[in-house]
Motif scaffolding. Sequence first.
Motif, PDB file in Angstrom:
ATOM      1  N   ASP A  67       0.824  -1.215   0.000  1.00 34.10           N
ATOM      2  CA  ASP A  67       0.000   0.000   0.000  1.00 34.10           C
ATOM      3  C   ASP A  67       0.857   1.265   0.000  1.00 34.10           C
ATOM      4  OD1 ASP A  67      -2.090   1.723   0.003  1.00 34.10           O
ATOM      5  OD2 ASP A  67      -3.117   0.856   1.719  1.00 34.10           O
ATOM      6  N   ALA A  68       1.586   1.450  -1.093  1.00 34.54           N
ATOM      7  CA  ALA A  68       2.475   2.606  -1.224  1.00 34.54           C
ATOM      8  C   ALA A  68       1.748   3.948  -1.086  1.00 34.54           C
ATOM      9  CB  ALA A  68       3.222   2.541  -2.558  1.00 34.54           C
ATOM     10  N   PRO A  69       0.536   4.124  -1.657  1.00 38.40           N
ATOM     11  CA  PRO A  69      -0.141   5.425  -1.479  1.00 38.40           C
ATOM     12  C   PRO A  69      -0.413   5.760  -0.017  1.00 38.40           C
ATOM     13  CG  PRO A  69      -1.128   4.206  -3.306  1.00 38.40           C
ATOM     14  CD  PRO A  69      -0.197   3.258  -2.612  1.00 38.40           C
ATOM     15  N   GLU A  70      -0.759   4.752   0.794  1.00 38.09           N
ATOM     16  CA  GLU A  70      -0.991   5.014   2.216  1.00 38.09           C
ATOM     17  C   GLU A  70       0.309   5.426   2.903  1.00 38.09           C
ATOM     18  OE1 GLU A  70      -2.378   2.745   6.333  1.00 38.09           O
ATOM     19  OE2 GLU A  70      -2.578   1.720   4.420  1.00 38.09           O
ATOM     20  N   PHE A  71       1.400   4.762   2.550  1.00 40.43           N
ATOM     21  CA  PHE A  71       2.691   5.126   3.126  1.00 40.43           C
ATOM     22  C   PHE A  71       3.043   6.571   2.796  1.00 40.43           C
ATOM     23  CE2 PHE A  71       7.237   5.759   2.376  1.00 40.43           C
ATOM     24  CZ  PHE A  71       7.739   5.512   3.645  1.00 40.43           C
ATOM     25  N   LEU A  72       2.887   6.961   1.536  1.00 42.53           N
ATOM     26  CA  LEU A  72       3.219   8.323   1.133  1.00 42.53           C
ATOM     27  C   LEU A  72       2.298   9.347   1.791  1.00 42.53           C
ATOM     28  CD1 LEU A  72       4.085   7.995  -2.656  1.00 42.53           C
ATOM     29  CD2 LEU A  72       5.642   8.312  -0.739  1.00 42.53           C
ATOM     30  N   ASP A  73       1.056   8.964   2.030  1.00 43.21           N
ATOM     31  CA  ASP A  73       0.125   9.868   2.682  1.00 43.21           C
ATOM     32  C   ASP A  73       0.545  10.161   4.125  1.00 43.21           C
ATOM     33  OD1 ASP A  73      -2.467  11.338   2.639  1.00 43.21           O
ATOM     34  OD2 ASP A  73      -2.970   9.919   4.227  1.00 43.21           O
ATOM     35  N   GLY A  74       1.244   9.214   4.747  1.00 48.72           N
ATOM     36  CA  GLY A  74       1.623   9.378   6.150  1.00 48.72           C
ATOM     37  C   GLY A  74       3.063   9.762   6.386  1.00 48.72           C
ATOM     38  N   THR A  75       3.867   9.843   5.317  1.00 47.39           N
ATOM     39  CA  THR A  75       5.277  10.130   5.524  1.00 47.39           C
ATOM     40  C   THR A  75       5.509  11.615   5.764  1.00 47.39           C
ATOM     41  OG1 THR A  75       7.503   9.563   4.773  1.00 47.39           O
ATOM     42  CG2 THR A  75       6.001  10.475   3.115  1.00 47.39           C
TER      43      THR A  75
END
Length: 402
Positions: free
Chosen positions: A365-373
């Motif tokens: 789930d790369a989009p979720e990771f980027l949303d939280g970084t």
Amino acid sequence: MRLGVVFGISELVSPKAFEFKVSKFIKELSEEFDVVGGFVLGSKSDFKKAKAEVNFNEVDVLVLYPLTGGTEGFMKEFFVFRRPTIVFGDPFNNSMAAAIEIREYLRERLVPSTLVKNMKELKAALLGYEDALEVLEPFLKMRLGLIGRVSPWLVNERFELPYTRISLKKFYEYYEKTSDEEGWNAVERVFQRASEVKEPDKKALRRAGRIYLAIKDILEDYRLDGFTIGCFDLIGKLKTTPCLALAMFNAKGIPAACEGELNSLLGMYILRRYFDEPSFMGNVADFGEDYLVIAHCTAPLLWRYRLRSHFESGLGVGVDVEFPSGRATLIKIRGRKAVVAGVEVVGNEHSEKRCRTQVRVRIEDAPEFLDGTLGNHHLLAYVDSEEFADLLSELGFEVMLY
């Protein structure tokens, strides 16, 4: 165990009103510990006098006791010593309120800090820090350097730990002490080991070698454990970049970050000091549902590599390093917060429209990771993500583990 003990009082109260409390506190601590200091401070000028009289860098733990409110402004200054700190607060005279405020100020600057309200809790906290000192010491005693300035596009950069600043003027002085011949000798073996040399000529390689030698001397003279450099500022004057020098230092075990970013440097230092692993500092160049592409023009020269120019400027010597497949960790640190994710390196890419080293990693789930970084630059290292997250927590970071 050696304790540095300091009390604080508001300028609105008389020190005499607290003489008995101070005396009793020091006497009880001295029965089990080696106590130094014992100053009662009422202002920043008092802090400076105490600093001149006692070297608080040499104590094992600091004990700060704000006896009243209104003491936060000068007691917070003890963060410069970067010692594990216990803040004692009692229920009277706004002591507890001040203690909480001071404790949070120290934690925001990654100084391990604990709040206690009685002697029993204080002694238990001291024993806890005694057990943790072996882990904490390398982190608290690190010497990081910034050569030049933080790049202006790093709009989320936040760094409040002590570091050594070296001006670009000073760097150029070191650079001018080197010669083209010395520069070539410094990089000749790197040149010979490259699988391909595309854009850089011998002139570019000499300059890259001279940058390496200048930084090497700076590290020795300033006794630095790692450094970052405002690399783009070199382009106008030297017509080159430090990409190759950074790649060489990281391969040799010296944390080296680009663009003047101190947070990435901090992460690099932790990875090298506690795991003996290098790291790749890169931009997020692309992403999909289950992947990210991380790219930059410098990376540790530990695997097969090509020598290229720096992507944006077309100058200097950048590197295109082939990262091996395997489990790894992606890390982003900013201030007291950190984001950590387990990933798998699955390949390398070679687009001419990106920075030279391009690593593709699989991440759930790369989009979720980027949303939280916490910003762009991330570190990639071949370490276990859970082990690294646990260490960061022990060092005082607030960690989000993906």
